[in-house]
Motif scaffolding. Structure first.
Motif, short mmCIF file in Angstrom:
data_model
loop_
_atom_site.label_atom_id
_atom_site.label_comp_id
_atom_site.label_asym_id
_atom_site.label_seq_id
_atom_site.Cartn_x
_atom_site.Cartn_y
_atom_site.Cartn_z
N ARG A 1 -5.87 4.38 4.33
CA ARG A 1 -4.94 5.37 3.35
C ARG A 1 -6.12 6.26 2.90
N ASP B 1 -9.23 -1.64 7.13
CA ASP B 1 -8.20 -1.98 6.34
C ASP B 1 -7.27 -0.99 5.75
N GLU B 2 -6.35 -1.63 5.06
CA GLU B 2 -5.38 -0.49 4.55
C GLU B 2 -5.72 0.29 3.84
N LYS B 3 -6.60 0.19 2.73
CA LYS B 3 -7.18 1.00 1.61
C LYS B 3 -7.98 2.07 2.30
#
Length: 277
Positions: A41, A36-38
């Motif tokens: 990143r 996922d994005e978290k």
């Protein structure tokens, strides 16, 4: 002139998508494991040694929550930074453990979920689990493996916390030698218990330890560590049953007492009223 000095921090500072020596590998890892994005990143922004540590542990796309596993790997890598030489040696050890994990899974009949959970663990936990040997004696090997994983995670965390506490005590000049029960240590040595079960036994409440030890030696057992694990579980259940019985006994005997206590003042009031009349 318009981009002077723009690429000087790519190898030492945080990495973003499209920069740094591992950017391509990182992006492939993110895509292959559907992070996922978290998580994506956090991985992109990690130092190079952290990224290498995460990627060297292999894919996690068969796990229920690969993003959570990735973040856990990142945090683990950040707590044990290594120089380049150490990092290369660690990568080699990780590869060896990954091979051992696959060999262990091929030799034992475990389901896909248990296999995925084992593959997702950090190398320290995997090594503790594998070193305990096969699961041939277990009726349900998948359940047994999940139990081993839980105990191994607790043992590794306990060791890390103890080492951290010892380091802090050393800095303060405090002697924190473990005051282990000599009888317990003798029992561990005589029965050749493996390190994980020995740690688990040392951390138990004294009452549980006493129940385990009073059942005697394990001489002649093929897998004494497995027997001790069963004893520990049974001892905990025995103590829990006794506590429950005690609680129920107190619950059944206590209601009558407040009733009697309330009746005494009422009787006194009645007698006073009768005498007044």
């Amino acid at each position: 002139a318009t981009h002077s000095g723009g690429s000087s921090s790519s190898t030492s500072g945080p990495l973003v998508s499209g920069s740094g020596p591992l950017s391509a590998e990182v992006e492939v890892f993110i895509k292959d494991n559907a992070l996922d994005e978290k998580a994506a990143r956090e991985l992109r922004e990690s130092e190079v040694y952290v990224q290498k540590g995460v990627l060297s542990l292999g894919k996690i796309n068969s796990c229920t929550n690969p993003s959570a596993i990735c973040i856990a790997r990142i945090r683990s890598a950040k707590t044990s930074p290594m120089c380049v030489g150490q990092n290369e040696a660690q990568e080699e050890r990780n590869r060896t453990i990954m091979e051992d994990v696959e060999k262990f899974l091929s030799e034992n009949e475990v389901d896909q979920r248990a296999a995925s959970v084992l593959r997702a663990q950090i190398p320290e936990v995997q090594r503790v689990i594998i070193d305990r040997g096969d699961l041939f004696d277990c009726a349900n090997q998948s359940t047994a493996l999940m139990g081993r994983i839980k105990v191994a995670i607790d043992a590794v965390n306990f060791d890390r916390n103890r080492m951290r506490a010892a380091a802090n005590s050393s800095e303060l000049g405090v002697d924190r030698t473990l005051d282990n029960n000599p009888e317990l240590e003798e029992f561990i040595q005589e029965n050749r218990l493996d390190e994980m079960v020995a740690r688990q036994l040392r951390r138990l409440d004294a009452k549980v330890q006493e129940i385990v030890l009073v059942r005697g030696s394990l001489e002649g057992c093929r897998n004494p560590s497995a027997v001790i694990s069963a004893r520990i579980r049974e001892a905990k259940e025995e103590l829990a049953a006794k506590e429950e019985e005690k609680r129920r006994s107190q619950a059944t005997s206590s209601p009558a007492q407040p009733t009697a206590a309330l009746m005494m003042p009422m009787m006194g009031m009645g007698m006073g009223m009768g005498m007044g009349m």
